[in-house]
Scaffold this motif. Structure first.
Motif, PDB file in Angstrom:
ATOM      1  N   VAL A   1       6.252 -20.127 -12.071  1.00 60.58           N
ATOM      2  CA  VAL A   1       7.715 -20.062 -11.918  1.00 60.58           C
ATOM      3  C   VAL A   1       8.106 -18.876 -11.046  1.00 60.58           C
ATOM      4  CG1 VAL A   1       9.869 -19.607 -13.156  1.00 60.58           C
ATOM      5  CG2 VAL A   1       8.272 -21.319 -14.020  1.00 60.58           C
ATOM      6  N   ILE A   2       7.458 -17.728 -11.251  1.00 60.98           N
ATOM      7  CA  ILE A   2       7.745 -16.567 -10.403  1.00 60.98           C
ATOM      8  C   ILE A   2       7.487 -16.907  -8.937  1.00 60.98           C
ATOM      9  CG2 ILE A   2       7.040 -14.211  -9.822  1.00 60.98           C
ATOM     10  CD1 ILE A   2       6.387 -13.816 -12.808  1.00 60.98           C
ATOM     11  N   ALA A   3       6.333 -17.532  -8.661  1.00 68.69           N
ATOM     12  CA  ALA A   3       6.003 -17.886  -7.280  1.00 68.69           C
ATOM     13  C   ALA A   3       6.993 -18.895  -6.713  1.00 68.69           C
ATOM     14  CB  ALA A   3       4.584 -18.442  -7.220  1.00 68.69           C
ATOM     15  N   ASP A   4       7.342 -19.901  -7.490  1.00 70.79           N
ATOM     16  CA  ASP A   4       8.257 -20.944  -7.012  1.00 70.79           C
ATOM     17  C   ASP A   4       9.662 -20.396  -6.776  1.00 70.79           C
ATOM     18  OD1 ASP A   4       6.165 -22.720  -7.193  1.00 70.79           O
ATOM     19  OD2 ASP A   4       6.826 -23.625  -9.080  1.00 70.79           O
ATOM     20  N   GLU A   5      10.147 -19.577  -7.692  1.00 68.65           N
ATOM     21  CA  GLU A   5      11.497 -19.020  -7.562  1.00 68.65           C
ATOM     22  C   GLU A   5      11.596 -18.087  -6.360  1.00 68.65           C
ATOM     23  OE1 GLU A   5      14.436 -19.397  -9.572  1.00 68.65           O
ATOM     24  OE2 GLU A   5      13.344 -21.197 -10.160  1.00 68.65           O
ATOM     25  N   VAL A   6      10.571 -17.305  -6.139  1.00 66.56           N
ATOM     26  CA  VAL A   6      10.559 -16.402  -4.990  1.00 66.56           C
ATOM     27  C   VAL A   6      10.536 -17.193  -3.689  1.00 66.56           C
ATOM     28  CG1 VAL A   6       9.104 -14.762  -3.727  1.00 66.56           C
ATOM     29  CG2 VAL A   6       9.607 -14.376  -6.143  1.00 66.56           C
ATOM     30  N   ALA A   7       9.728 -18.263  -3.643  1.00 66.15           N
ATOM     31  CA  ALA A   7       9.677 -19.098  -2.441  1.00 66.15           C
ATOM     32  C   ALA A   7      11.026 -19.754  -2.180  1.00 66.15           C
ATOM     33  CB  ALA A   7       8.586 -20.150  -2.588  1.00 66.15           C
ATOM     34  N   ALA A   8      11.677 -20.232  -3.239  1.00 68.30           N
ATOM     35  CA  ALA A   8      12.972 -20.905  -3.096  1.00 68.30           C
ATOM     36  C   ALA A   8      14.058 -19.942  -2.617  1.00 68.30           C
ATOM     37  CB  ALA A   8      13.381 -21.544  -4.422  1.00 68.30           C
TER      38      ALA A   8
ATOM     39  N   GLY B   1      11.529 -14.025   2.600  1.00 64.74           N
ATOM     40  CA  GLY B   1      10.370 -13.459   3.274  1.00 64.74           C
ATOM     41  C   GLY B   1       9.241 -13.055   2.347  1.00 64.74           C
ATOM     42  N   LEU B   2       9.222 -13.598   1.121  1.00 62.05           N
ATOM     43  CA  LEU B   2       8.152 -13.320   0.165  1.00 62.05           C
ATOM     44  C   LEU B   2       7.409 -14.597  -0.182  1.00 62.05           C
ATOM     45  CD1 LEU B   2       9.837 -10.953  -2.482  1.00 62.05           C
ATOM     46  CD2 LEU B   2       8.427 -10.294  -0.523  1.00 62.05           C
ATOM     47  N   THR B   3       6.095 -14.538  -0.218  1.00 64.43           N
ATOM     48  CA  THR B   3       5.275 -15.607  -0.767  1.00 64.43           C
ATOM     49  C   THR B   3       4.301 -14.983  -1.761  1.00 64.43           C
ATOM     50  OG1 THR B   3       3.666 -15.430   1.051  1.00 64.43           O
ATOM     51  CG2 THR B   3       5.425 -17.069   1.284  1.00 64.43           C
ATOM     52  N   ILE B   4       3.955 -15.739  -2.809  1.00 63.43           N
ATOM     53  CA  ILE B   4       3.068 -15.229  -3.850  1.00 63.43           C
ATOM     54  C   ILE B   4       1.891 -16.174  -4.015  1.00 63.43           C
ATOM     55  CG2 ILE B   4       2.856 -14.727  -6.313  1.00 63.43           C
ATOM     56  CD1 ILE B   4       5.744 -13.828  -6.317  1.00 63.43           C
ATOM     57  N   GLU B   5       0.689 -15.627  -3.932  1.00 67.39           N
ATOM     58  CA  GLU B   5      -0.534 -16.389  -4.189  1.00 67.39           C
ATOM     59  C   GLU B   5      -1.053 -15.990  -5.563  1.00 67.39           C
ATOM     60  OE1 GLU B   5      -4.896 -17.467  -2.206  1.00 67.39           O
ATOM     61  OE2 GLU B   5      -3.643 -15.892  -1.326  1.00 67.39           O
ATOM     62  N   ILE B   6      -1.297 -16.994  -6.425  1.00 68.74           N
ATOM     63  CA  ILE B   6      -1.688 -16.745  -7.810  1.00 68.74           C
ATOM     64  C   ILE B   6      -3.206 -16.858  -7.958  1.00 68.74           C
ATOM     65  CG2 ILE B   6      -1.369 -17.445 -10.203  1.00 68.74           C
ATOM     66  CD1 ILE B   6       1.255 -18.766  -9.348  1.00 68.74           C
TER      67      ILE B   6
ATOM     68  N   GLN C   1      13.714  -7.370  -3.543  1.00 68.68           N
ATOM     69  CA  GLN C   1      13.598  -6.855  -4.904  1.00 68.68           C
ATOM     70  C   GLN C   1      14.470  -7.661  -5.870  1.00 68.68           C
ATOM     71  OE1 GLN C   1      14.643  -2.726  -4.481  1.00 68.68           O
ATOM     72  NE2 GLN C   1      12.567  -2.097  -3.911  1.00 68.68           N
ATOM     73  N   GLU C   2      15.687  -7.968  -5.436  1.00 64.76           N
ATOM     74  CA  GLU C   2      16.596  -8.756  -6.279  1.00 64.76           C
ATOM     75  C   GLU C   2      16.029 -10.144  -6.537  1.00 64.76           C
ATOM     76  OE1 GLU C   2      20.248  -8.675  -4.154  1.00 64.76           O
ATOM     77  OE2 GLU C   2      20.801  -6.638  -4.819  1.00 64.76           O
ATOM     78  N   ALA C   3      15.451 -10.769  -5.506  1.00 73.78           N
ATOM     79  CA  ALA C   3      14.893 -12.114  -5.662  1.00 73.78           C
ATOM     80  C   ALA C   3      13.700 -12.103  -6.605  1.00 73.78           C
ATOM     81  CB  ALA C   3      14.495 -12.674  -4.295  1.00 73.78           C
ATOM     82  N   LEU C   4      12.833 -11.091  -6.488  1.00 73.64           N
ATOM     83  CA  LEU C   4      11.664 -11.000  -7.349  1.00 73.64           C
ATOM     84  C   LEU C   4      12.075 -10.719  -8.793  1.00 73.64           C
ATOM     85  CD1 LEU C   4       8.647 -10.997  -7.791  1.00 73.64           C
ATOM     86  CD2 LEU C   4       8.579  -8.621  -6.972  1.00 73.64           C
TER      87      LEU C   4
END
Length: 327
Positions: free
Chosen positions: A48-55, A59-64, A253-256
């Motif tokens: 969910v953290i990765a998906d919400e940040v991508a949405a 300019g942030l992407t998260i690899e789990i 920071q706000e998005a994360l």
């Protein structure tokens, strides 16, 4: 429940991938944890953290990296502090290795339930705790969630503290868990989580304690006869971040932060739903007996009295602050 990050001392070593719009840079962040992809901490938390940040498209992407792919708990804590891992999901007791007071979040009967954890994390006392953690370890705390209450399993029912007499109960080897064992009246035997099934099967230990989702993941129903619903500890996970936080723009920071808040809500709901489904299957299936009439008051009174007598200094202050936020 997402705590506001406190002052961070560690230096950042990870470079941005390229320039984003205006002065904003784009970053590829790593997120590590020890859970399987089927467990709520991954599918309802990390994912969910990765998906919400991508949405959010900031300019942030998260690899789990699940299932301890980037190392065990102790190794990953060090990697977050050094900046080699950007974000990690850790149990409070594991984090106690670098800042002992934070392990109090895993004390027996510290929290009544997930709502109590939320109330404490929204309090000023939790800000003091996470600021101390940041100062000692150089790591931000982005949020915390409950991974479910821990319960006893054994080949005999455990209804009262006296029922633990003579049983070799497996507890994790961290100081807080071993303290919990003494507080509850148990004789603790240290066994690695990966070796727990075999230890129970071979009789090296008589019983153990874990949250329901971990019990399912380890198939302990195959090697134990009873699960006793003691709910003696809330399994607390913290989402922590390296000094990479300082490199993010305010918008990032706000998005994360918003993504972590959403994940906290989702994990709490997923854990509750999963546990309800699992317990219904256990009650109907007969693979083992679910002991409902555990004297939790007796366990809690014993544990709280022991901990208030044996905690000292900041640890005692934190424990008392947690109990003070109970309804």
């Amino acid at each position: 429940m997402a705590a506001i990050p406190a002052l961070l001392l560690a230096a950042c070593t990870t470079a941005p991938t390229d320039e984003g719009s205006g002065d904003e840079q784009t970053f590829e962040l790593t997120l590590a944890h020890s859970y399987t992809e089927a467990q709520p901490q991954h599918r309802c938390g990390a994912q969910v953290i990765a998906d919400e940040v991508a949405a959010a498209d900031v300019g942030l992407t998260i690899e789990i990296f699940p299932s301890s792919q980037l190392g065990g708990d102790a190794d990953r804590i060090a990697s977050v502090a050094s900046g080699d891992i950007d974000i990690d999901i850790q149990g409070a007791s594991a984090l106690g290795a670098v800042y002992e007071p934070i392990s109090v979040l895993d004390a027996a009967y510290a929290f009544d339930d997930a709502d109590h954890l939320a109330a404490f994390m929204a309090s000023e006392e939790s800000d003091v705790l996470t600021a101390g953690f940041a100062e000692a370890a150089g790591v931000y705390t982005l949020g915390a969630w409950s991974a479910g209450a821990r319960h006893f399993t054994a080949n005999t029912p455990i209804r009262t503290p006296e029922d633990l007499a003579g049983l070799r109960m497996r507890f994790p080897g961290s100081p807080q868990y071993l303290m919990n064992a003494r507080a509850l009246g148990a004789t603790a035997t240290e066994v690695a989580y990966e070796e727990l099934y075999l230890a129970l099967q071979q009789g090296t230990v008589d019983g153990q304690e874990n949250p329901i989702t971990n019990i399912v993941a380890s198939n302990l129903v195959e090697v134990q006869d009873y699960i006793s619903m003691s709910a003696h500890q809330l399994n607390t996970n913290l989402v922590i971040m390296s000094s990479k936080w300082n490199d993010l723009s305010e918008r990032q920071q706000e998005a994360l932060t918003a993504a972590v808040v959403t994940a906290v809500e989702n994990v709490t709901e997923c854990i509750a739903e999963d546990e309800e489904t699992i317990l219904a299957e256990w009650r109907e299936g007969g693979e083992w007996e679910v002991i409902e009439d555990v004297d939790r008051d007796a366990f809690q009174e014993r544990a709280v009295a022991y901990l208030e007598e044996n905690f000292t200094g900041e640890a005692l202050e934190i424990f008392q602050a947690i109990r003070a936020t109970s309804d």
